[in-house]
Design a protein around this motif. Structure first.
Motif, PDB file in Angstrom:
ATOM      1  N   ILE A  47      36.569  27.240  30.619  1.00 47.64           N
ATOM      2  CA  ILE A  47      37.252  25.951  30.588  1.00 47.64           C
ATOM      3  C   ILE A  47      38.734  26.156  30.875  1.00 47.64           C
ATOM      4  CG2 ILE A  47      37.891  23.993  29.122  1.00 47.64           C
ATOM      5  CD1 ILE A  47      35.232  24.312  27.691  1.00 47.64           C
ATOM      6  N   GLY A  48      39.249  25.346  31.786  1.00 42.33           N
ATOM      7  CA  GLY A  48      40.661  25.436  32.143  1.00 42.33           C
ATOM      8  C   GLY A  48      40.852  25.900  33.569  1.00 42.33           C
ATOM      9  N   GLY A  49      42.074  25.771  34.060  1.00 40.74           N
ATOM     10  CA  GLY A  49      42.374  26.134  35.436  1.00 40.74           C
ATOM     11  C   GLY A  49      42.461  27.623  35.667  1.00 40.74           C
ATOM     12  N   PHE A  50      42.611  27.983  36.949  1.00 38.86           N
ATOM     13  CA  PHE A  50      42.699  29.393  37.354  1.00 38.86           C
ATOM     14  C   PHE A  50      44.130  29.811  37.678  1.00 38.86           C
ATOM     15  CE2 PHE A  50      38.328  28.243  38.266  1.00 38.86           C
ATOM     16  CZ  PHE A  50      37.611  29.360  37.864  1.00 38.86           C
ATOM     17  N   GLY A  51      45.036  28.853  37.768  1.00 41.11           N
ATOM     18  CA  GLY A  51      46.393  29.179  38.187  1.00 41.11           C
ATOM     19  C   GLY A  51      46.589  29.038  39.680  1.00 41.11           C
ATOM     20  N   GLY A  52      46.020  27.969  40.247  1.00 44.40           N
ATOM     21  CA  GLY A  52      46.178  27.713  41.676  1.00 44.40           C
ATOM     22  C   GLY A  52      45.259  28.561  42.519  1.00 44.40           C
ATOM     23  N   PRO A  53      45.381  28.439  43.848  1.00 42.11           N
ATOM     24  CA  PRO A  53      44.483  29.182  44.741  1.00 42.11           C
ATOM     25  C   PRO A  53      44.604  30.692  44.609  1.00 42.11           C
ATOM     26  CG  PRO A  53      46.219  28.054  45.975  1.00 42.11           C
ATOM     27  CD  PRO A  53      46.268  27.534  44.584  1.00 42.11           C
ATOM     28  N   ALA A  54      45.819  31.200  44.357  1.00 44.29           N
ATOM     29  CA  ALA A  54      45.987  32.648  44.210  1.00 44.29           C
ATOM     30  C   ALA A  54      45.276  33.150  42.951  1.00 44.29           C
ATOM     31  CB  ALA A  54      47.472  33.013  44.162  1.00 44.29           C
ATOM     32  N   GLY A  55      45.391  32.401  41.854  1.00 43.37           N
ATOM     33  CA  GLY A  55      44.711  32.784  40.622  1.00 43.37           C
ATOM     34  C   GLY A  55      43.208  32.735  40.769  1.00 43.37           C
ATOM     35  N   LEU A  56      42.714  31.744  41.470  1.00 46.67           N
ATOM     36  CA  LEU A  56      41.277  31.647  41.701  1.00 46.67           C
ATOM     37  C   LEU A  56      40.798  32.795  42.582  1.00 46.67           C
ATOM     38  CD1 LEU A  56      38.536  30.308  41.543  1.00 46.67           C
ATOM     39  CD2 LEU A  56      39.284  28.662  43.284  1.00 46.67           C
ATOM     40  N   ALA A  57      41.561  33.127  43.604  1.00 48.36           N
ATOM     41  CA  ALA A  57      41.193  34.254  44.466  1.00 48.36           C
ATOM     42  C   ALA A  57      41.127  35.552  43.664  1.00 48.36           C
ATOM     43  CB  ALA A  57      42.190  34.380  45.618  1.00 48.36           C
ATOM     44  N   ASP A  58      42.094  35.762  42.791  1.00 44.75           N
ATOM     45  CA  ASP A  58      42.071  36.965  41.945  1.00 44.75           C
ATOM     46  C   ASP A  58      40.828  36.986  41.061  1.00 44.75           C
ATOM     47  OD1 ASP A  58      44.471  37.801  43.012  1.00 44.75           O
ATOM     48  OD2 ASP A  58      45.692  37.035  41.349  1.00 44.75           O
ATOM     49  N   TRP A  59      40.451  35.828  40.519  1.00 48.58           N
ATOM     50  CA  TRP A  59      39.280  35.751  39.639  1.00 48.58           C
ATOM     51  C   TRP A  59      38.007  36.032  40.412  1.00 48.58           C
ATOM     52  CZ3 TRP A  59      34.689  33.367  38.608  1.00 48.58           C
ATOM     53  CH2 TRP A  59      34.231  33.416  37.283  1.00 48.58           C
ATOM     54  N   LEU A  60      37.915  35.519  41.636  1.00 44.36           N
ATOM     55  CA  LEU A  60      36.727  35.768  42.461  1.00 44.36           C
ATOM     56  C   LEU A  60      36.552  37.259  42.733  1.00 44.36           C
ATOM     57  CD1 LEU A  60      37.026  32.884  45.117  1.00 44.36           C
ATOM     58  CD2 LEU A  60      35.614  32.940  43.058  1.00 44.36           C
ATOM     59  N   ARG A  61      37.656  37.939  42.987  1.00 44.21           N
ATOM     60  CA  ARG A  61      37.575  39.391  43.238  1.00 44.21           C
ATOM     61  C   ARG A  61      37.218  40.138  41.963  1.00 44.21           C
ATOM     62  NH1 ARG A  61      42.664  38.194  45.773  1.00 44.21           N
ATOM     63  NH2 ARG A  61      42.463  38.028  48.064  1.00 44.21           N
ATOM     64  N   ALA A  62      37.883  39.795  40.875  1.00 51.64           N
ATOM     65  CA  ALA A  62      37.681  40.525  39.620  1.00 51.64           C
ATOM     66  C   ALA A  62      36.265  40.363  39.084  1.00 51.64           C
ATOM     67  CB  ALA A  62      38.697  40.051  38.573  1.00 51.64           C
ATOM     68  N   GLU A  63      35.663  39.200  39.322  1.00 56.17           N
ATOM     69  CA  GLU A  63      34.331  38.906  38.777  1.00 56.17           C
ATOM     70  C   GLU A  63      33.213  39.120  39.792  1.00 56.17           C
ATOM     71  OE1 GLU A  63      33.660  38.222  35.653  1.00 56.17           O
ATOM     72  OE2 GLU A  63      35.783  38.315  35.081  1.00 56.17           O
ATOM     73  N   ASP A  64      33.557  39.674  40.958  1.00 59.10           N
ATOM     74  CA  ASP A  64      32.549  39.960  41.997  1.00 59.10           C
ATOM     75  C   ASP A  64      31.682  38.736  42.291  1.00 59.10           C
ATOM     76  OD1 ASP A  64      33.309  42.653  42.370  1.00 59.10           O
ATOM     77  OD2 ASP A  64      32.167  43.243  40.604  1.00 59.10           O
ATOM     78  N   VAL A  65      32.341  37.636  42.588  1.00 60.03           N
ATOM     79  CA  VAL A  65      31.619  36.399  42.876  1.00 60.03           C
ATOM     80  C   VAL A  65      31.051  36.454  44.289  1.00 60.03           C
ATOM     81  CG1 VAL A  65      31.874  33.905  43.169  1.00 60.03           C
ATOM     82  CG2 VAL A  65      32.997  35.066  41.252  1.00 60.03           C
ATOM     83  N   ASP A  66      29.779  36.087  44.419  1.00 60.31           N
ATOM     84  CA  ASP A  66      29.100  36.111  45.715  1.00 60.31           C
ATOM     85  C   ASP A  66      29.172  34.781  46.446  1.00 60.31           C
ATOM     86  OD1 ASP A  66      27.879  38.841  45.559  1.00 60.31           O
ATOM     87  OD2 ASP A  66      26.945  37.967  43.785  1.00 60.31           O
ATOM     88  N   ALA A  67      29.308  33.693  45.721  1.00 54.38           N
ATOM     89  CA  ALA A  67      29.367  32.376  46.358  1.00 54.38           C
ATOM     90  C   ALA A  67      30.007  31.386  45.387  1.00 54.38           C
ATOM     91  CB  ALA A  67      27.973  31.893  46.754  1.00 54.38           C
ATOM     92  N   VAL A  68      30.665  30.379  45.954  1.00 50.71           N
ATOM     93  CA  VAL A  68      31.279  29.311  45.169  1.00 50.71           C
ATOM     94  C   VAL A  68      30.672  27.984  45.601  1.00 50.71           C
ATOM     95  CG1 VAL A  68      33.415  28.110  44.546  1.00 50.71           C
ATOM     96  CG2 VAL A  68      33.447  30.574  44.980  1.00 50.71           C
ATOM     97  N   VAL A  69      30.254  27.190  44.627  1.00 55.10           N
ATOM     98  CA  VAL A  69      29.791  25.826  44.895  1.00 55.10           C
ATOM     99  C   VAL A  69      30.762  24.868  44.214  1.00 55.10           C
ATOM    100  CG1 VAL A  69      27.942  24.140  44.653  1.00 55.10           C
ATOM    101  CG2 VAL A  69      27.388  26.554  45.070  1.00 55.10           C
ATOM    102  N   ASP A  70      31.460  24.092  45.011  1.00 58.86           N
ATOM    103  CA  ASP A  70      32.393  23.089  44.500  1.00 58.86           C
ATOM    104  C   ASP A  70      31.596  21.826  44.194  1.00 58.86           C
ATOM    105  OD1 ASP A  70      34.281  21.157  44.019  1.00 58.86           O
ATOM    106  OD2 ASP A  70      35.252  21.298  45.986  1.00 58.86           O
ATOM    107  N   ALA A  71      31.219  21.670  42.931  1.00 61.39           N
ATOM    108  CA  ALA A  71      30.474  20.488  42.487  1.00 61.39           C
ATOM    109  C   ALA A  71      31.357  19.597  41.614  1.00 61.39           C
ATOM    110  CB  ALA A  71      29.220  20.901  41.730  1.00 61.39           C
TER     111      ALA A  71
END
Length: 245
Positions: A47-71
Motif C-alpha cells: 500500500i502506498g506509492g513507489f516514489g514516481g517512475p524512477a522508484g517504480l523502476a527500482d522496485w521492478l528490478r529489485a523484485e524481479d517482476v516479469d510483467a506489470v498489469v495496470d488495473a
C-alpha cells in the motif's frame, strides 16, 4: 512461476489476482492507500506509492517482476503514466486492464466534459441540487460554487475544501436502479455529476437519471499512455500474460 505486479485496487485487479494466485504465480497488488478499508486481493499486497517512475523502476528490478498489469481506476492517470515510464526503463512488459466506459443509450441526457473544472463551470446552468459521484478527492473542484446544494457519495469522507452547502453519503456499490431513483427523488436532485468510470457497480445511477429525465454531466476519461496495449477484461489480461511465455 512469474512475478506479476498488479496496479490498482479495482474489481478487475482483484479478479485478476484471484485467477493468477491459484495458478501458482507470485502476485503483488499495489494499492494507492486512498481508501481506509480496501477490499484486499489474493496474494501479496503493498500500500502506498513507489516514489514516481524512477522508484517504480527500482522496485521492478529489485523484485524481479516479469510483467506489470495496470488495473488502476480509469482516472488514475498519474500512476498509469509512471507505470509506462518505468516499464520502458526496465523493459518489463506492461498491459493496461481497463473496463469499458459507460454506454450511452436513447433517452440519456449526457453532457460530456473534458475535466472536473469544466464540469464545475457547467453545473450552475442545470439546477441547484447536485448529486456528485466523482470521488472524494474531486469534491474540491466544486468548493467555490455558492448557491448550490451538493449531495456527494463516496466510500470515505472527502477532505476540505468543500462547497458551502454540502452533505455526504458514505456508501460503496453495487447500487440498484430502484435505490438510485429513490435517492435522487429523496434529495430532489436536479443534475448528476459523475466520471466515465465504467463498470456495473455504479451504472445504476445513469439508468435512474434517464428514467427521471435528469441531465448527467459526465467527465471523459484521460487517454491511456501511448503505445501500451489495452484489454477490457480479465480473460484478455490472462491471454496477454500467456502469450509472454
Amino acid at each position: 512461476m512469474r512475478h506479476v505486479l498488479v496496479l490498482g485496487g479495482t474489481t478487475e485487479g482483484r479478479a485478476l489476482a484471484a485467477e493468477l494466485v491459484p495458478a501458482g504465480h507470485r502476485v503483488t497488488s499495489s494499492l494507492a492507500g486512498r481508501v481506509a478499508r480496501p477490499r484486499l486481493p489474493a496474494g501479496e499486497v503493498r500500500i502506498g506509492g513507489f516514489g514516481g517512475p524512477a522508484g517504480l523502476a527500482d522496485w521492478l528490478r529489485a523484485e524481479d517482476v516479469d510483467a506489470v498489469v495496470d488495473a488502476t481506476h480509469p482516472f488514475a492517470a498519474g500512476i498509469s503514466r509512471n507505470a509506462a515510464l518505468a516499464a520502458a526503463d526496465t523493459d518489463v512488459p506492461l498491459l493496461v486492464l481497463r473496463r469499458p466506459g459507460f454506454t450511452r443509450v436513447e433517452g440519456d441526457r449526457w453532457l460530456p466534459v473534458p475535466s472536473l473544472a469544466a464540469a464545475a463551470d457547467l453545473v450552475p446552468r442545470h439546477g441547484e441540487r447536485v448529486f456528485l459521484t466523482t470521488g472524494r478527492q474531486s469534491v474540491a473542484a466544486f468548493a467555490h460554487l455558492d448557491g448550490l446544494h451538493f449531495v456527494a457519495r463516496s466510500v470515505d469522507p472527502p477532505e476540505p475544501p468543500l462547497p458551502p452547502s454540502f452533505e455526504v453519503l458514505l456508501d460503496r456499490g453495487p447500487f440498484t436502479v430502484e435505490g438510485e431513483e429513490a435517492l435522487l427523488r429523496r434529495h430532489r436532485i436536479d443534475v448528476v455529476v459523475t466520471k466515465d468510470s465504467g463498470g456495473a457497480a455504479t451504472a445504476a445511477k445513469l439508468t435512474a437519471a434517464r428514467e427521471l429525465r435528469l441531465p448527467v454531466i459526465i467527465v471523459e476519461r484521460p487517454p491511456v499512455p501511448e503505445g501500451v496495449p489495452v484489454v477490457p477484461d480479465v480473460p484478455g489480461a490472462l491471454r496477454w500474460l500467456e502469450q509472454l511465455r
